[in-house]
Write a protein that holds these residues in place. Structure first.
Motif, PDB file in Angstrom:
ATOM      1  N   ASP A 388     -23.007  70.657  39.565  1.00 33.70           N
ATOM      2  CA  ASP A 388     -22.887  70.813  38.110  1.00 33.70           C
ATOM      3  C   ASP A 388     -22.681  69.457  37.437  1.00 33.70           C
ATOM      4  N   VAL A 389     -21.824  68.648  38.040  1.00 30.99           N
ATOM      5  CA  VAL A 389     -21.507  67.343  37.444  1.00 30.99           C
ATOM      6  C   VAL A 389     -22.657  66.359  37.632  1.00 30.99           C
ATOM      7  N   LEU A 390     -23.161  66.270  38.871  1.00 37.44           N
ATOM      8  CA  LEU A 390     -24.112  65.217  39.218  1.00 37.44           C
ATOM      9  C   LEU A 390     -25.541  65.529  38.785  1.00 37.44           C
ATOM     10  N   LEU A 391     -25.939  66.795  38.860  1.00 37.13           N
ATOM     11  CA  LEU A 391     -27.330  67.155  38.601  1.00 37.13           C
ATOM     12  C   LEU A 391     -27.526  67.932  37.304  1.00 37.13           C
ATOM     13  N   ARG A 392     -26.521  68.710  36.909  1.00 36.01           N
ATOM     14  CA  ARG A 392     -26.682  69.546  35.714  1.00 36.01           C
ATOM     15  C   ARG A 392     -25.989  68.969  34.491  1.00 36.01           C
ATOM     16  N   ASN A 393     -25.246  67.877  34.683  1.00 38.23           N
ATOM     17  CA  ASN A 393     -24.640  67.132  33.568  1.00 38.23           C
ATOM     18  C   ASN A 393     -23.739  68.006  32.698  1.00 38.23           C
ATOM     19  N   VAL A 394     -22.877  68.797  33.345  1.00 41.61           N
ATOM     20  CA  VAL A 394     -21.989  69.678  32.588  1.00 41.61           C
ATOM     21  C   VAL A 394     -20.737  68.924  32.162  1.00 41.61           C
ATOM     22  N   SER A 395     -19.972  69.556  31.282  1.00 43.33           N
ATOM     23  CA  SER A 395     -18.721  68.962  30.806  1.00 43.33           C
ATOM     24  C   SER A 395     -17.567  69.420  31.693  1.00 43.33           C
ATOM     25  N   PHE A 396     -16.392  68.843  31.436  1.00 41.67           N
ATOM     26  CA  PHE A 396     -15.196  69.196  32.215  1.00 41.67           C
ATOM     27  C   PHE A 396     -14.872  70.682  32.085  1.00 41.67           C
ATOM     28  N   PHE A 397     -15.002  71.215  30.890  1.00 40.87           N
ATOM     29  CA  PHE A 397     -14.628  72.611  30.657  1.00 40.87           C
ATOM     30  C   PHE A 397     -15.502  73.576  31.458  1.00 40.87           C
ATOM     31  N   GLU A 398     -16.729  73.157  31.754  1.00 39.21           N
ATOM     32  CA  GLU A 398     -17.635  74.038  32.484  1.00 39.21           C
ATOM     33  C   GLU A 398     -17.359  74.068  33.982  1.00 39.21           C
ATOM     34  N   ILE A 399     -16.620  73.073  34.505  1.00 45.93           N
ATOM     35  CA  ILE A 399     -16.276  73.107  35.932  1.00 45.93           C
ATOM     36  C   ILE A 399     -14.871  73.643  36.163  1.00 45.93           C
ATOM     37  N   ILE A 400     -14.149  73.960  35.088  1.00 47.95           N
ATOM     38  CA  ILE A 400     -12.787  74.482  35.234  1.00 47.95           C
ATOM     39  C   ILE A 400     -12.733  75.743  36.097  1.00 47.95           C
ATOM     40  N   PRO A 401     -13.647  76.726  35.927  1.00 43.84           N
ATOM     41  CA  PRO A 401     -13.573  77.919  36.791  1.00 43.84           C
ATOM     42  C   PRO A 401     -13.661  77.593  38.280  1.00 43.84           C
ATOM     43  N   LYS A 402     -14.502  76.639  38.657  1.00 47.84           N
ATOM     44  CA  LYS A 402     -14.689  76.327  40.081  1.00 47.84           C
ATOM     45  C   LYS A 402     -13.503  75.552  40.639  1.00 47.84           C
ATOM     46  N   ILE A 403     -12.988  74.557  39.890  1.00 45.86           N
ATOM     47  CA  ILE A 403     -11.840  73.812  40.403  1.00 45.86           C
ATOM     48  C   ILE A 403     -10.574  74.675  40.360  1.00 45.86           C
ATOM     49  N   SER A 404     -10.548  75.651  39.458  1.00 46.01           N
ATOM     50  CA  SER A 404      -9.420  76.591  39.439  1.00 46.01           C
ATOM     51  C   SER A 404      -9.410  77.447  40.696  1.00 46.01           C
TER      52      SER A 404
END
Length: 427
Positions: A388-404
């Protein structure tokens, strides 16, 4: 409280210092792994796209169709056509044996009279259409149709080649044959209607264009490095399960853990100390992998990893991935009674988590049941967050579910470890 945690961290580093060889392996092994796997996958990609694959062509047709097939294969960026072995024309039996022995990956056998019979079949169909709309002399009887059997182009594949290669080749050849048939039909119509009466555009009307996402007007083209570095970084991070669980077992077997409990130090303080220590190790692993991908890869013929604007979020994902690995290691070390239990189980479980998490095989390529199971692997959550971060260029809020999910996995495993340890000591 802070002093106790600090001393616990110092104790963990002293334990690790005693096993310096194991610590070096913990850092060197992932680097060797990511370099080796990325080189192999990048070389495979280059082999398919840059270096042509030799294929055998058995031409029993000797006509226009086989010549067109030969020319199209030669013009492609994929194949080099071989029609002779030891200066002798190839027969179907020779081609079959050569492919099945692994000397060539593919043989194409074009049947006899393919060009003639294809033209005969098209002529019959065109004549029927033209006569049905009254463009021919109705008084002239139509000739009896000649029975033309369906033709079969045979493909022999090396049994060792992957299914994806087979599908790609069959799709390419099927498209080529379809284009030949279409052009033959247009040409026959032109001949029937007369050159001056009709002109058919024989180029493909429908084409395909890949729309590549852009960031700051730069195209984002994924490569082997962007896929392998996150995947094998995770593999390395989760491998700390082995030394962590072994150290916990050592503390129990050597009586260190009992002595710690006789001091005014709770088990929670010990776990916090371990978490901080091994989190530092995980982050060192992560930054080493990133540094190698940025600075070393270009010197060994691999693309450099572009982390521009992504490093901070990637670091957050790596940190929470480390938490998940640490929680699993603490649980394993608490439950295991001996090093012989913790080390093999830790290594095997990490490999299984990697396999079902998409580190080796993409999740979308797995069977449906495995795709469902993959969603339960913390490696899958972390890998998707990296992508998501490296290839899809998402923001911090969009990775919150996965890191949670990763942090909840850490809380759950450490809680189970604390509960199990307390229950075991009170029995």
């Amino acid at each position: 409280m802070v002093h106790k945690i600090g001393m616990s961290v110092v104790k963990e580093f002293l334990l690790l210092k005693r096993d310096l060889g194991g610590l070096i392996i913990l850092f060197i092994m992932p680097l060797v792994l990511v370099i080796t796997v990325t080189l192999i996958q990048d070389s495979t990609f280059k082999t398919i796209s840059d270096n042509k694959i030799q294929i055998l062509l058995v031409d029993n047709d000797k006509g226009a169709v086989s010549k067109t097939v030969f020319d199209n294969l030669e013009k492609s960026n994929l194949f080099t056509v071989v029609t002779q072995i030891d200066n002798q024309p190839i027969t179907e039996e020779v081609a079959k044996e050569a492919v099945y022995k692994g000397k060539f990956q593919l043989a194409i056998v074009i049947p006899a009279k393919l060009s003639v019979d294809l033209q005969s079949k098209i002529d019959q169909n065109v004549e029927n259409i033209v006569s049905s709309i009254g463009l021919t002399n109705s008084a002239a009887p139509l000739p009896l149709p000649k029975l033309v059997k369906q033709k079969e182009v045979k493909l022999y594949f090396d049994p060792a080649v992957q299914m994806s290669f087979k599908n790609a080749v069959m799709s390419s050849i099927d498209k080529m044959i379809s284009q030949i048939e279409t052009q033959s039909i247009y040409t026959t119509f032109q001949n029937q209607l007369g050159e001056g009466n009709a002109k058919f555009e024989q180029k493909s009307f429908i084409t395909f264009k890949e729309i590549i996402p852009k960031i700051n007007n730069k195209e984002i083209r994924p490569n082997s490095v962007q896929h392998n570095v996150p995947a094998w970084t995770l593999f390395a991070i989760f491998f700390i399960v082995i030394p962590l669980s072994i150290n916990i077992v050592k503390e129990k077997s050597q009586g260190t853990f009992v002595r710690l409990l006789t001091n005014p130090v709770s088990n929670l303080i010990v776990i916090i100390g371990k978490t901080i220590t091994y989190s530092v190790i995980c982050m060192i692993q992560f930054y080493m992998m990133v540094a190698v991908a940025i600075f070393l890869f270009p010197h060994i013929g691999l693309p450099s990893l572009n982390v521009e604007g992504h490093l901070f979020l990637m670091s957050i994902v790596a940190l929470f991935s480390g938490f998940a690995a640490i929680g699993f290691g603490i649980l394993l070390g608490t439950v295991a009674s001996t090093q012989e239990q913790s080390a093999p189980f830790g290594a095997t479980s990490v490999i299984i988590l990697a396999a079902i998490g998409g580190v080796w095989v993409p999740v979308f390529a797995m069977p449906k049941i495995m795709q469902i199971i993959a969603k339960s692997s913390p490696m899958n959550w972390a890998l998707e967050a990296f992508y998501d971060v490296l290839l899809r260029n998402v923001s911090f809020f969009e990775i919150i579910p996965k890191i949670s999910l990763l942090f909840l996995f850490f809380i759950l495993t450490t809680s189970i470890a604390l509960f199990y340890d307390k229950k075991k000591r009170t029995v």
